[in-house]
Design a protein around this motif. Structure first.
Motif, PDB file in Angstrom:
ATOM      1  N   ILE A   1      34.107  42.082  31.952  1.00 54.16           N
ATOM      2  CA  ILE A   1      34.970  40.928  31.709  1.00 54.16           C
ATOM      3  C   ILE A   1      34.504  39.792  32.610  1.00 54.16           C
ATOM      4  CG2 ILE A   1      37.322  40.045  31.847  1.00 54.16           C
ATOM      5  CD1 ILE A   1      38.252  42.958  31.455  1.00 54.16           C
ATOM      6  N   THR A   2      34.317  38.621  32.016  1.00 57.88           N
ATOM      7  CA  THR A   2      33.870  37.461  32.773  1.00 57.88           C
ATOM      8  C   THR A   2      35.026  36.498  32.968  1.00 57.88           C
ATOM      9  OG1 THR A   2      31.658  37.680  31.831  1.00 57.88           O
ATOM     10  CG2 THR A   2      32.207  35.567  32.841  1.00 57.88           C
ATOM     11  N   PHE A   3      35.439  36.341  34.205  1.00 58.37           N
ATOM     12  CA  PHE A   3      36.487  35.382  34.538  1.00 58.37           C
ATOM     13  C   PHE A   3      35.851  34.027  34.788  1.00 58.37           C
ATOM     14  CE2 PHE A   3      38.940  39.168  35.221  1.00 58.37           C
ATOM     15  CZ  PHE A   3      40.247  38.787  34.974  1.00 58.37           C
ATOM     16  N   LYS A   4      36.536  32.975  34.343  1.00 57.54           N
ATOM     17  CA  LYS A   4      36.057  31.605  34.537  1.00 57.54           C
ATOM     18  C   LYS A   4      37.079  30.821  35.337  1.00 57.54           C
ATOM     19  CE  LYS A   4      33.417  31.508  30.301  1.00 57.54           C
ATOM     20  NZ  LYS A   4      33.132  30.805  29.057  1.00 57.54           N
ATOM     21  N   LYS A   5      36.564  30.017  36.261  1.00 54.89           N
ATOM     22  CA  LYS A   5      37.406  29.155  37.088  1.00 54.89           C
ATOM     23  C   LYS A   5      37.337  27.739  36.534  1.00 54.89           C
ATOM     24  CE  LYS A   5      36.822  29.978  41.349  1.00 54.89           C
ATOM     25  NZ  LYS A   5      36.310  30.031  42.723  1.00 54.89           N
TER      26      LYS A   5
ATOM     27  N   VAL B   1      43.103  29.610  39.869  1.00 55.51           N
ATOM     28  CA  VAL B   1      43.216  30.811  39.058  1.00 55.51           C
ATOM     29  C   VAL B   1      41.962  30.917  38.204  1.00 55.51           C
ATOM     30  CG1 VAL B   1      45.732  30.866  39.007  1.00 55.51           C
ATOM     31  CG2 VAL B   1      44.505  29.610  37.249  1.00 55.51           C
ATOM     32  N   GLU B   2      41.709  32.125  37.725  1.00 55.79           N
ATOM     33  CA  GLU B   2      40.589  32.371  36.832  1.00 55.79           C
ATOM     34  C   GLU B   2      41.137  33.003  35.555  1.00 55.79           C
ATOM     35  OE1 GLU B   2      37.046  33.312  39.972  1.00 55.79           O
ATOM     36  OE2 GLU B   2      38.429  34.937  39.523  1.00 55.79           O
ATOM     37  N   VAL B   3      40.475  32.705  34.451  1.00 50.89           N
ATOM     38  CA  VAL B   3      40.925  33.158  33.135  1.00 50.89           C
ATOM     39  C   VAL B   3      39.791  33.927  32.451  1.00 50.89           C
ATOM     40  CG1 VAL B   3      41.764  32.381  30.886  1.00 50.89           C
ATOM     41  CG2 VAL B   3      42.411  31.142  32.943  1.00 50.89           C
ATOM     42  N   ALA B   4      40.164  34.962  31.703  1.00 42.89           N
ATOM     43  CA  ALA B   4      39.175  35.728  30.940  1.00 42.89           C
ATOM     44  C   ALA B   4      39.759  36.152  29.607  1.00 42.89           C
ATOM     45  CB  ALA B   4      38.733  36.963  31.719  1.00 42.89           C
TER      46      ALA B   4
ATOM     47  N   ASP C   1      43.645  39.611  24.119  1.00 44.88           N
ATOM     48  CA  ASP C   1      44.584  39.065  25.100  1.00 44.88           C
ATOM     49  C   ASP C   1      43.838  38.200  26.111  1.00 44.88           C
ATOM     50  OD1 ASP C   1      46.670  40.434  23.877  1.00 44.88           O
ATOM     51  OD2 ASP C   1      46.628  42.104  25.295  1.00 44.88           O
ATOM     52  N   ILE C   2      44.598  37.492  26.935  1.00 46.17           N
ATOM     53  CA  ILE C   2      44.046  36.619  27.967  1.00 46.17           C
ATOM     54  C   ILE C   2      44.500  37.130  29.327  1.00 46.17           C
ATOM     55  CG2 ILE C   2      43.977  34.261  28.874  1.00 46.17           C
ATOM     56  CD1 ILE C   2      42.722  34.518  26.108  1.00 46.17           C
ATOM     57  N   ALA C   3      43.558  37.255  30.265  1.00 44.85           N
ATOM     58  CA  ALA C   3      43.877  37.693  31.625  1.00 44.85           C
ATOM     59  C   ALA C   3      43.792  36.499  32.559  1.00 44.85           C
ATOM     60  CB  ALA C   3      42.911  38.776  32.069  1.00 44.85           C
ATOM     61  N   LEU C   4      44.729  36.432  33.505  1.00 43.02           N
ATOM     62  CA  LEU C   4      44.800  35.352  34.475  1.00 43.02           C
ATOM     63  C   LEU C   4      44.926  35.991  35.853  1.00 43.02           C
ATOM     64  CD1 LEU C   4      45.301  32.164  34.711  1.00 43.02           C
ATOM     65  CD2 LEU C   4      47.704  32.792  34.895  1.00 43.02           C
TER      66      LEU C   4
ATOM     67  N   ASP D   1      44.335  35.446  40.425  1.00 48.04           N
ATOM     68  CA  ASP D   1      44.199  34.577  41.594  1.00 48.04           C
ATOM     69  C   ASP D   1      42.752  34.633  42.064  1.00 48.04           C
ATOM     70  OD1 ASP D   1      44.284  33.345  44.098  1.00 48.04           O
ATOM     71  OD2 ASP D   1      46.148  34.317  44.686  1.00 48.04           O
ATOM     72  N   ALA D   2      42.092  33.480  42.113  1.00 51.37           N
ATOM     73  CA  ALA D   2      40.687  33.439  42.510  1.00 51.37           C
ATOM     74  C   ALA D   2      40.498  33.809  43.984  1.00 51.37           C
ATOM     75  CB  ALA D   2      40.102  32.054  42.240  1.00 51.37           C
ATOM     76  N   LYS D   3      41.521  33.599  44.821  1.00 48.40           N
ATOM     77  CA  LYS D   3      41.414  33.920  46.247  1.00 48.40           C
ATOM     78  C   LYS D   3      41.349  35.420  46.491  1.00 48.40           C
ATOM     79  CE  LYS D   3      45.062  31.809  47.760  1.00 48.40           C
ATOM     80  NZ  LYS D   3      45.743  31.432  46.536  1.00 48.40           N
ATOM     81  N   ASP D   4      41.985  36.195  45.613  1.00 52.73           N
ATOM     82  CA  ASP D   4      41.996  37.650  45.795  1.00 52.73           C
ATOM     83  C   ASP D   4      41.853  38.344  44.441  1.00 52.73           C
ATOM     84  OD1 ASP D   4      42.232  40.253  46.612  1.00 52.73           O
ATOM     85  OD2 ASP D   4      44.113  39.956  47.687  1.00 52.73           O
ATOM     86  N   PRO D   5      40.640  38.396  43.911  1.00 51.09           N
ATOM     87  CA  PRO D   5      40.427  39.001  42.593  1.00 51.09           C
ATOM     88  C   PRO D   5      40.680  40.508  42.537  1.00 51.09           C
ATOM     89  CG  PRO D   5      38.336  38.345  43.579  1.00 51.09           C
ATOM     90  CD  PRO D   5      39.422  37.848  44.480  1.00 51.09           C
ATOM     91  N   SER D   6      40.943  41.133  43.691  1.00 52.25           N
ATOM     92  CA  SER D   6      41.256  42.561  43.679  1.00 52.25           C
ATOM     93  C   SER D   6      42.683  42.822  43.205  1.00 52.25           C
ATOM     94  CB  SER D   6      41.056  43.164  45.069  1.00 52.25           C
ATOM     95  OG  SER D   6      42.017  42.646  45.976  1.00 52.25           O
ATOM     96  N   LEU D   7      43.528  41.781  43.240  1.00 53.33           N
ATOM     97  CA  LEU D   7      44.901  41.932  42.738  1.00 53.33           C
ATOM     98  C   LEU D   7      44.890  42.066  41.224  1.00 53.33           C
ATOM     99  CD1 LEU D   7      46.690  39.209  44.895  1.00 53.33           C
ATOM    100  CD2 LEU D   7      46.809  41.694  45.174  1.00 53.33           C
ATOM    101  N   PRO D   8      45.883  42.748  40.646  1.00 50.77           N
ATOM    102  CA  PRO D   8      45.922  42.877  39.190  1.00 50.77           C
ATOM    103  C   PRO D   8      46.096  41.520  38.511  1.00 50.77           C
ATOM    104  CG  PRO D   8      47.690  44.161  40.231  1.00 50.77           C
ATOM    105  CD  PRO D   8      46.986  43.423  41.316  1.00 50.77           C
ATOM    106  N   ALA D   9      45.479  41.377  37.372  1.00 50.23           N
ATOM    107  CA  ALA D   9      45.601  40.146  36.578  1.00 50.23           C
ATOM    108  C   ALA D   9      46.887  40.184  35.766  1.00 50.23           C
ATOM    109  CB  ALA D   9      44.403  40.013  35.644  1.00 50.23           C
ATOM    110  N   HIS D  10      47.415  39.016  35.470  1.00 52.02           N
ATOM    111  CA  HIS D  10      48.523  38.879  34.530  1.00 52.02           C
ATOM    112  C   HIS D  10      47.886  38.803  33.144  1.00 52.02           C
ATOM    113  CE1 HIS D  10      51.403  38.050  37.733  1.00 52.02           C
ATOM    114  NE2 HIS D  10      50.452  37.301  38.273  1.00 52.02           N
ATOM    115  N   VAL D  11      48.428  39.538  32.190  1.00 49.85           N
ATOM    116  CA  VAL D  11      47.844  39.579  30.850  1.00 49.85           C
ATOM    117  C   VAL D  11      48.834  39.004  29.842  1.00 49.85           C
ATOM    118  CG1 VAL D  11      46.881  41.074  29.059  1.00 49.85           C
ATOM    119  CG2 VAL D  11      46.439  41.579  31.473  1.00 49.85           C
TER     120      VAL D  11
END
Length: 61
Positions: free
Chosen positions: A3-7, A17-20, A26-29, A31-41
């Motif tokens: 999955i490629t997140f874009k800022k 935030v980054e979006v993929a 679906d769309i994942a969103l 936090d760019a500061k801590d990409p280890s956190l789960p994304a909101h989908v």
């Protein structure tokens, strides 16, 4: 799964935030500061409603 997140190009201060797009459509969103956190989908319909609201100024202060 690759999955490629874009800022956003408007991101400048690191508070971004980054979006993929997910293979499911679906769309994942995240936090760019801590990409280890789960994304909101979000579903495509939810994302479209959010983007429409942003464009219409619904979230302007």
């Amino acid at each position: 799964m690759d999955i490629t997140f874009k800022k956003s190009s408007f991101c400048g201060d690191g508070n971004c935030v980054e979006v993929a797009a997910l293979p499911s459509g679906d769309i994942a969103l995240r936090d760019a500061k801590d990409p280890s956190l789960p994304a909101h989908v979000f579903t495509r319909a939810e994302w479209a409603a959010f983007v429409s609201g942003v464009r219409n100024g619904e979230f302007d202060y």
